[in-house]
Design an enzyme around this catalytic site. Structure first.
Site: not given
Length: 402
Positions: A13, A99, A187, A214-215, A247, A288, A333-335, A385
């Protein structure tokens, strides 16, 4: 590592500044390969650092490298693959699976990659400039070094490929849709994995109308019914939908026309939209979330609030696409780790869907974070993933397609 039988599968990945590699063992007749080891090389081009662990959590490697030793993604791939060689016990992997973010209209299923397929995939680099070139670099490295070694590509767009045409359309001349100007969605490997995990841990929910959030540095939502993608926030490129680390997310195209009229060119707009916007652009501090949480800058707080606001908005839109909402799932990661963000999103959605958090469960990042009086369950499910890549590749290998 204790010996584990089975064919070795290497998952790759690759991103713009990091590469993750997993090592799995596939056994005949089994659909889910066993994880053996994982490694990540981050800071490519700045401060390369490789960390690798065995599947049981034991430390395998933690090492810094000179920048010149990791000059590009091909060099990074070779370095990480060599580092995990100890996990292979001298064995060469049976296959390597990558991926790849964009499959365009050509590829909606995992496939064996050769030089012809690689050339076709390069045509989509302009659609995902932050991802596609880096995804393809390790494929090229293997073709150059060991062309006889089977390689499989799995696409982030594939999970969304079967959506209704209504979901894929832009209100542009239909001829452009026929030419491939459409809403693809991304994603997909993450959404597919979380859907499968949901079917294991909460089958009564998985068959219903679910929104998965997906956060992470890249963020998107997917509306899923009975395990199938119905709607997604990302579109033609990985820019659309939610604001992300750097983004912009959804944007009035009139802004681009205005900037072009002021003398901006395509290159400067690409730099703006992909690398200088999102949480970074709004905050002026960082992309971040951990840095933003620690910052005293008002704009850091503003960026986080805008992010939560847009997530809640999009959950509502996706619920409308589903014709209802049976559950909300957080991942990535955040979610998975930011309890405060989850609380802000749920707070905004509570009047609409009568959602209730179990505050202590949320702070612990438990799998189920809704309270007993919530009319709909709220869950946190870790994505993987790499495991999804290994599953797809192993299936093709057993079928003789890889």
């Amino acid at each position: 590592m204790s010996p584990v039988s089975g064919e070795r599968i290497l998952t790759v990945n690759a991103g713009s500044s990091s590469i993750r590699i997993g090592l799995f063992a596939g056994r005949p007749g089994e659909g889910t390969p066993t994880p053996l080891a994982r490694g990540k090389l981050g800071g490519i081009g700045t401060r390369p650092r490789l960390k690798a662990t065995l599947a049981d959590g034991r430390h395998l490697l933690d090492q810094d490298f000179p920048v010149e030793q990791v000059a590009d993604m091909q060099a990074a791939f070779r370095l990480v693959a060599l580092a995990l060689a100890s996990g292979l016990r001298g064995e060469r992997p049976a296959l390597i699976v990558h991926r790849v973010v964009h499959g365009g209209t050509l590829f909606s299923e995992p496939l064996r990659v050769d030089r012809n397929a690689l050339a076709q995939l390069r045509e989509f680099e302009a659609l995902a400039p932050l991802h596609q070139p880096y995804n393809l670099a390790p494929i090229q490295a293997v073709l150059d070094d060991t062309p006889e070694l089977p390689q499989v590509a799995c696409f982030d767009t594939a999970f969304h490929a079967g959506r209704d045409e209504l979901s894929q359309l832009f209100a542009l001349p239909y001829a452009l849709y026929q030419q491939g100007i459409r809403r693809y969605g991304f994603h997909g490997l993450s959404f597919e994995y979380v859907s499968l995990r949901l079917a294991e841990v909460a089958p009564e929910i998985a068959a219903g109308k679910v929104v998965i959030a997906h956060l992470g540095n890249g963020s998107s939502l997917c509306a899923i019914e009975d395990g199938r993608s119905v709607e997604v926030t990302t579109g033609f490129s990985a820019l659309d939908g939610l604001p992300m680390g750097s983004r912009c997310g959804a944007l009035d195209p009139g802004v681009l026309l205005h900037l072009l009229g002021r003398g901006e060119d395509a290159h400067s707009l690409e730099e703006l939209l992909y690398r200088r916007s999102g949480l970074l652009g709004l905050s002026g501090v960082s992309s971040d979330m951990l840095v933003l949480r620690a910052s005293q800058e008002p704009r850091a707080h503003l960026a986080i609030e805008h992010y939560a606001y847009r997530i809640a908005q999009e959950v509502g839109r996706l619920a409308a696409s589903l014709g209802g909402l049976d559950a909300l799932v957080f991942t990535a990661g955040i979610g998975e780790k930011d309890a405060e963000l989850r609380a802000r999103v749920v707070q905004r959605l509570a009047p609409l869907f009568d959602l209730r958090l179990d505050e202590e469960a949320n702070q612990r990042n438990d799998e189920r974070i809704s309270s007993i009086d919530s009319t709909r369950p709220l869950l946190v499910i870790a994505t993987d993933e790499e495991s999804m890549l290994a599953r797809h590749a192993w299936r093709l290998y057993q079928e003789g397609s890889a």
